[in-house]
Every structure is written in structure tokens, then in C-alpha cells.
Scaffold this active site. Sequence first.
Site, PDB file in Angstrom:
ATOM      1  N   HIS A  15      61.753  43.900  52.863  1.00 63.35           N
ATOM      2  CA  HIS A  15      60.574  44.614  53.352  1.00 63.35           C
ATOM      3  C   HIS A  15      59.860  43.776  54.421  1.00 63.35           C
ATOM      4  O   HIS A  15      58.759  44.099  54.830  1.00 63.35           O
ATOM      5  CB  HIS A  15      59.602  44.901  52.198  1.00 63.35           C
ATOM      6  CG  HIS A  15      60.095  45.941  51.234  1.00 63.35           C
ATOM      7  ND1 HIS A  15      61.172  45.722  50.405  1.00 63.35           N
ATOM      8  CD2 HIS A  15      59.668  47.203  50.980  1.00 63.35           C
ATOM      9  CE1 HIS A  15      61.374  46.802  49.655  1.00 63.35           C
ATOM     10  NE2 HIS A  15      60.497  47.709  49.997  1.00 63.35           N
ATOM     11  N   ASN A  16      60.507  42.684  54.840  1.00 60.55           N
ATOM     12  CA  ASN A  16      59.943  41.776  55.835  1.00 60.55           C
ATOM     13  C   ASN A  16      60.459  42.183  57.215  1.00 60.55           C
ATOM     14  O   ASN A  16      61.639  42.013  57.509  1.00 60.55           O
ATOM     15  CB  ASN A  16      60.363  40.339  55.508  1.00 60.55           C
ATOM     16  CG  ASN A  16      59.823  39.316  56.494  1.00 60.55           C
ATOM     17  OD1 ASN A  16      59.751  39.556  57.687  1.00 60.55           O
ATOM     18  ND2 ASN A  16      59.454  38.157  55.980  1.00 60.55           N
ATOM     19  N   LYS A  19      62.433  39.495  59.213  1.00 59.99           N
ATOM     20  CA  LYS A  19      63.740  39.209  58.634  1.00 59.99           C
ATOM     21  C   LYS A  19      64.709  40.360  58.906  1.00 59.99           C
ATOM     22  O   LYS A  19      65.881  40.147  59.224  1.00 59.99           O
ATOM     23  CB  LYS A  19      63.597  38.961  57.133  1.00 59.99           C
ATOM     24  CG  LYS A  19      64.857  38.481  56.455  1.00 59.99           C
ATOM     25  CD  LYS A  19      64.599  38.147  54.993  1.00 59.99           C
ATOM     26  CE  LYS A  19      63.754  36.908  54.833  1.00 59.99           C
ATOM     27  NZ  LYS A  19      63.657  36.483  53.406  1.00 59.99           N
ATOM     28  N   GLU A  46      61.529  41.957  41.214  1.00 58.45           N
ATOM     29  CA  GLU A  46      60.908  40.673  40.917  1.00 58.45           C
ATOM     30  C   GLU A  46      61.947  39.577  41.089  1.00 58.45           C
ATOM     31  O   GLU A  46      63.054  39.662  40.569  1.00 58.45           O
ATOM     32  CB  GLU A  46      60.372  40.664  39.488  1.00 58.45           C
ATOM     33  CG  GLU A  46      59.610  39.402  39.135  1.00 58.45           C
ATOM     34  CD  GLU A  46      59.043  39.429  37.730  1.00 58.45           C
ATOM     35  OE1 GLU A  46      58.429  38.423  37.328  1.00 58.45           O
ATOM     36  OE2 GLU A  46      59.231  40.445  37.034  1.00 58.45           O
ATOM     37  N   ASP A  75      67.807  35.496  50.958  1.00 65.67           N
ATOM     38  CA  ASP A  75      66.720  34.729  50.364  1.00 65.67           C
ATOM     39  C   ASP A  75      66.741  33.382  51.052  1.00 65.67           C
ATOM     40  O   ASP A  75      67.780  32.711  51.085  1.00 65.67           O
ATOM     41  CB  ASP A  75      66.868  34.569  48.853  1.00 65.67           C
ATOM     42  CG  ASP A  75      65.532  34.157  48.236  1.00 65.67           C
ATOM     43  OD1 ASP A  75      64.585  34.962  48.283  1.00 65.67           O
ATOM     44  OD2 ASP A  75      65.416  33.026  47.737  1.00 65.67           O
ATOM     45  N   PHE A 164      59.144  33.914  62.825  1.00 65.56           N
ATOM     46  CA  PHE A 164      58.250  34.342  61.755  1.00 65.56           C
ATOM     47  C   PHE A 164      58.234  33.260  60.689  1.00 65.56           C
ATOM     48  O   PHE A 164      58.934  32.251  60.777  1.00 65.56           O
ATOM     49  CB  PHE A 164      58.702  35.686  61.169  1.00 65.56           C
ATOM     50  CG  PHE A 164      60.067  35.662  60.531  1.00 65.56           C
ATOM     51  CD1 PHE A 164      60.217  35.477  59.173  1.00 65.56           C
ATOM     52  CD2 PHE A 164      61.219  35.814  61.308  1.00 65.56           C
ATOM     53  CE1 PHE A 164      61.470  35.446  58.584  1.00 65.56           C
ATOM     54  CE2 PHE A 164      62.481  35.793  60.725  1.00 65.56           C
ATOM     55  CZ  PHE A 164      62.603  35.599  59.357  1.00 65.56           C
ATOM     56  N   GLY A 165      57.425  33.465  59.671  1.00 65.35           N
ATOM     57  CA  GLY A 165      57.374  32.521  58.565  1.00 65.35           C
ATOM     58  C   GLY A 165      56.930  31.133  59.006  1.00 65.35           C
ATOM     59  O   GLY A 165      55.922  30.972  59.699  1.00 65.35           O
ATOM     60  N   HIS A 192      69.576  28.470  60.032  1.00 65.00           N
ATOM     61  CA  HIS A 192      70.173  28.518  58.700  1.00 65.00           C
ATOM     62  C   HIS A 192      70.772  29.893  58.422  1.00 65.00           C
ATOM     63  O   HIS A 192      71.841  30.027  57.826  1.00 65.00           O
ATOM     64  CB  HIS A 192      69.118  28.179  57.647  1.00 65.00           C
ATOM     65  CG  HIS A 192      67.839  28.950  57.784  1.00 65.00           C
ATOM     66  ND1 HIS A 192      67.110  28.984  58.955  1.00 65.00           N
ATOM     67  CD2 HIS A 192      67.154  29.734  56.908  1.00 65.00           C
ATOM     68  CE1 HIS A 192      66.037  29.743  58.795  1.00 65.00           C
ATOM     69  NE2 HIS A 192      66.046  30.207  57.571  1.00 65.00           N
ATOM     70  N   ARG A 193      70.093  30.936  58.905  1.00 68.50           N
ATOM     71  CA  ARG A 193      70.585  32.305  58.707  1.00 68.50           C
ATOM     72  C   ARG A 193      71.869  32.509  59.509  1.00 68.50           C
ATOM     73  O   ARG A 193      72.817  33.144  59.038  1.00 68.50           O
ATOM     74  CB  ARG A 193      69.498  33.295  59.113  1.00 68.50           C
ATOM     75  CG  ARG A 193      69.807  34.748  58.760  1.00 68.50           C
ATOM     76  CD  ARG A 193      68.559  35.609  58.833  1.00 68.50           C
ATOM     77  NE  ARG A 193      67.630  35.259  57.761  1.00 68.50           N
ATOM     78  CZ  ARG A 193      66.452  34.639  57.964  1.00 68.50           C
ATOM     79  NH1 ARG A 193      66.075  34.316  59.174  1.00 68.50           N
ATOM     80  NH2 ARG A 193      65.675  34.351  56.944  1.00 68.50           N
TER      81      ARG A 193
END
Length: 208
Positions: A15-16, A19, A46, A75, A164-165, A192-193
Site C-alpha cells: 500500500h506504499n 514502493k 499484520e 519487505d 522514499f523512506g 538492495h531492491r
Amino acid sequence: MQPRTLTGKLVIASHNPGKVREIEDLVAPFGLEVVSAGELGLPEPEETGTSFAANAELKALAAAIGANLPALADDSGLVVPALGGAPGIYSARWAGPDKDFSLAMARVKRELDAQTATEIRNGSGAGAHFVCALALAWPDGSVEVFEGRVEGELTFPPRGDRGFGYDPIFLPRGDTRTFGEMDPAEKHGISHRARAFAQLKRRLEDAL
């Protein structure tokens, strides 16, 4: 187990928006129709895992089963050894319910300032790395995970409004610019992605 094929539509289990954009760019060459979990109205599960890989699996499987489509989840987070590995898997949570990463970056600085080493107090010499786990899941419950990592250090105050982030405080090793100052295409090449995706790419080439 036979490799699952991948054609047509792929759910990005996030939902980002930032990302989602990055992952869309990475999968674009494969001609897949991409839709996000947010666009489909799927709830965010969760994140109860104790590692990046475990949380990526949770999100990918929830989206794949919820949408009855293959799903790709990420993640990722910032790991600061001087902070005992924090924020780590709690990187997004440090930004609070409004996902305000200026608050998260300020917290990193505040907690580093509490360290006794002068170089850490001055905001330099604080080694850090980003970790990304990508999980590719199918509605039948099968899932595969690919991990990537990029080393660097932190710098303050934050620099750059791209990415972002935690990007504005992260200097990748060998560069004087933060991820927040880099052109997105350049960041995609070394992040990293991107490193996790290089492994996933080989899998996608076999699955299409």
C-alpha cells in the site's frame, strides 16, 4: 515442485506508493499487468514475522490468496548496527501511523546521538545497510523468497527529495550522494531492491 508460470496480471502486495512505483519499474520489462494490493482494496496483513523474509512471505501469500492471482511482496528496511540492528523490520513502524519518515529519520538521529562514540554523535561513521526480501507467491500457497543488501553509512541532515523512506540519510558505499539525491533509474541499478530483483529476474525469465 515444478516452477509456477507467470503471465498476465501480477499483484504488488503493498500500500506504499513509492514502493509500488519502484517494483512496477523493475517488472516493466516482463510485460506483466501490474495492480497493487491497495488498488484492489486488499487489507494489509499484520506483519508478525521476525525477519524481512518472513514478513515478505506473509504479505505475498495474503495478496495472492486474497486476489487469486500471483503476488509479489517486498519487505525491506534500514539496519543500523550501532542501534542493535534497529529499526530493521520495524523501519516502517518508526514512521508512525501517518508513514511520516521525517519522524523516523529524526528518531534514528536522536538514538545515534545517545551513543557515546563521538563519530556517532556527530552523525558520521554510522555504518548501515538496507535489506530487501522479495517474495513471489501463488494462490495455491507456494512462495519463493529472494534477498538483496546494500552497504553504506548514514548522513545528517537528510539530503534529497527523491526516493522514499530513509533514502535521504543513506549514503551507499562508494558514493557521495544519498539515495534521496540520486536519479531513480540510477538508484534502481544499485539498490538492495535491485539486488534482490536480480535474483527474482532469473526466476521470472523461467516463469514467463
